[in-house]
Structures are given as C-alpha cells and as structure tokens.
Scaffold this active site. Structure first.
Site, PDB file in Angstrom:
ATOM      1  CG  HIS A 118      -1.928   1.089   1.201  1.00 28.31           C
ATOM      2  ND1 HIS A 118      -1.633   2.375   1.599  1.00 28.31           N
ATOM      3  CD2 HIS A 118      -3.219   1.105   0.779  1.00 28.31           C
ATOM      4  CE1 HIS A 118      -2.708   3.130   1.434  1.00 28.31           C
ATOM      5  NE2 HIS A 118      -3.680   2.391   0.931  1.00 28.31           N
ATOM      6  CD  GLU A 193      -5.435   1.694  -2.957  1.00 26.49           C
ATOM      7  OE1 GLU A 193      -6.597   1.840  -2.573  1.00 26.49           O
ATOM      8  OE2 GLU A 193      -4.474   1.644  -2.188  1.00 26.49           O
TER       9      GLU A 193
HETATM   10  P1  PGA Z   1      -9.553   6.123   0.316  1.00 23.85           P
HETATM   11  O1  PGA Z   1      -8.350   5.090   0.626  1.00 23.85           O
HETATM   12  O2  PGA Z   1     -10.706   5.307  -0.198  1.00 23.85           O
HETATM   13  O3  PGA Z   1      -9.851   6.767   1.638  1.00 23.85           O
HETATM   14  O4  PGA Z   1      -9.043   7.081  -0.705  1.00 23.85           O
HETATM   15  C1  PGA Z   1      -8.059   4.035  -0.239  1.00 23.85           C
HETATM   16  C2  PGA Z   1      -6.855   3.276   0.232  1.00 23.85           C
HETATM   17  O5  PGA Z   1      -5.949   3.878   0.823  1.00 23.85           O
HETATM   18  O6  PGA Z   1      -6.762   2.045   0.036  1.00 23.85           O
END
Ligand code: PGA
Length: 285
Positions: A118, A193
């Site tokens: 992440h 992401e």
């Molecule tokens: P968010 O976070 O939906 O609050 O943008 C996503 C993540 O960090 O996996």
C-alpha cells in the site's frame, strides 16, 4: 472467470467493540439488501451467495483490519463468508523483528488475506519493491491470499510516468510467485491506487482508471507468459492474467462507484474512508 472483490482498508481505525458493532450492523444490512429472511435462531449465515461478479467469478467482500483487530473481527464474521485480511506482514514469519506481524500467525487466526505494498506502507514505512516481492511470497507460503497495491504519485503522473511506475511495481511485486499464480490465480489480486487519489476526494475518472487497468492486464499477460506461470507461452500468460482481479482504489464513494465498476477491466474496489461505516460501504454495491 475472475472474482469481483469489494475490499475495505480500515487503516488505523476502530476499537474491538467498534469493529464488532460494525460487522453486526453490516451483516444485518447486507442480508436486508439481499432480501434474505432472518435465520430462526438469529445465528450468522453464510452470505457468500450474494451474487456472481460481472466477469463470471464470485463476488467477495474482504476487510483489511488492523492486526490487533483480526481476532475480534474473525470471531464476529465466522460463518458469514466475509473475509478478513491483515494490512501488513513482515517478510519473515518469525524471529527478531520487534513490532512486526507474521503471516503464519494471521493465517492461524483465521485471516484469509494480506495487503502488500500500500502506498502508505511505501511512503511512510519505507517499503520497497523488493519487500513487496518477498511479502507476496511469504503471504502465499503461509496459506494467505495476497493483494498487491500499485500506483503513481501526482508528480509521476504529470511527468508521464504512470505506466512505467505501475509496471515496475507490478513486475517486481509478482517476481517470486509466478508458480503459485499459475496454479491458482484467484489467490492474488492487484489494486491500482493512484497515490494522488488516496484520501483526497480526488477520484480517477472511469476512463483514467480503465486505461491503466487495461495496460496492467496486458502487461500482466506478457509478464506471466515469460514466467513460470505461462509455461505454455504467451497464450497461457493471457489466460492466467484474465483470472486475476484488478481493483481500483482512491476516494471510491457511493456516488462514483457505479461508473467506475461499469468498466469491464475494473474488478472491484479497495476502499478506505467509505469503508468505515456500513451504509457508505454498502452504498458501493
Ligand atoms: P480512500 O483510501 O478510499 O480513503 O481514498 C483508499 C486506500 O488507501 O486504500
């Protein structure tokens, strides 16, 4: 036939009692949503049958909870089909690694998943591509499934380096596990992401996300075709890649989930903020 996965990333939030309350409320509301009649004794039920994903696989719901909440969460969701995962593991499963989490222990506690790479782990805790490769392997060896996160920063996007960055993170992250992927691709998922979209309220447009997802799947096929996973050559790389769920994450909310999820290459979401309340998480379905 790849799965469609709704994954919650709770980050460092909730106490044991808040987690228990969440799961009780969430399961009840999900059963209502599915129009399931209450069980006679009020016991929990397996709600895995809550639908087939758009690509023919299962619909799955995974909660990446803080390690200290795994035991409580697992106890409450037992028998419901909801899956629990840890947000971090170390590359080794035991030894002199003060403060770290073992994937063997997560597995023994009933967790089914580990989240790896992440962007907060990369930027705050210095997790490198080499770490992600080893962690993916360790998670799978422990019997867990593993979700690898990839994504570019705003500076990298503006420099036109989005694909270069996510391809590197993808190939490094999967570099030690081609054989396991070949045997069972459903044990691995990838979450795209964009760092600039995480927790910012700035979501990628469905087109931006879809463009990266398509490129990732193509690269995944090429990469697996060359690795052990694609021992049968390029065709088998494509087949294996088509079985791996590619999730989008970054400010996914009830009002943007439908448009993002309508893109055929987006196989679910990894959700932070909107996963903390049952209603907002259910709003993504
Ligand atoms: P968010 O976070 O939906 O609050 O943008 C996503 C993540 O960090 O996996």
């Amino acid at each position: 036939m790849r799965d469609f996965i709704l994954a919650a990333n709770w980050k460092l939030n909730k106490t044991p009692s808040e987690a228990s309350q969440f799961f009780r409320d969430f399961s009840e509301k999900l059963e209502d949503r599915l129009s399931l009649p209450p069980t006679a004794g009020g016991e929990s039920r397996d709600i895995r049958g809550f639908g087939e994903g758009p690509n023919g696989g299962r619909r799955r719901i995974v909660f990446f909870v803080p390690a200290l909440l795994v035991a409580t969460s697992e106890q409450v969701v037992k028998g419901t089909g909801l899956e629990i995962g840890g947000q971090n593991i170390w590359v080794e499963t035991k030894g002199a690694f003060t403060g770290e989490n073992s994937s063997d222990v997560l597995n023994a506690m009933g967790a089914a998943w580990a989240l790896v790479g992440h962007s907060e782990r990369r930027s705050i805790f210095g997790e490198t591509d080499k770490h992600t490769a080893q962690k993916m392997k360790t998670a799978l060896t422990s019997g867990l499934s593993a979700m690898l996160c990839v994504g570019e920063t705003l500076a990298e996007r503006e420099a036109g380096e989005t694909l270069k960055v996510v391809f590197r993170q993808l190939e490094e992250g999967l570099s030690l596990i081609g054989d396991v992927i070949a045997k069972d691709p459903s044990r691995v998922a990838i979450a795209y992401e964009p760092v600039w979209a995480i927790g910012t309220g700035k979501v990628a447009t469905p087109e931006q996300a879809s463009e990266v997802h398509q490129a990732l799947r193509k690269r995944l096929a090429e990469f697996l075709g060359k690795s052990q996973a694609g021992a049968g050559g390029a065709d088998s790389g494509t087949t294996v890649a088509s079985e791996i769920a590619l999730l989008y994450g970054g400010s996914v909310k009830p009002d943007n989930a439908k448009a993002l999820g309508s893109k055929p290459d987006i196989d679910g979401f990894l959700v932070g903020g909107a996963s903390l309340e049952p209603d907002s998480f259910l709003g993504l379905f």
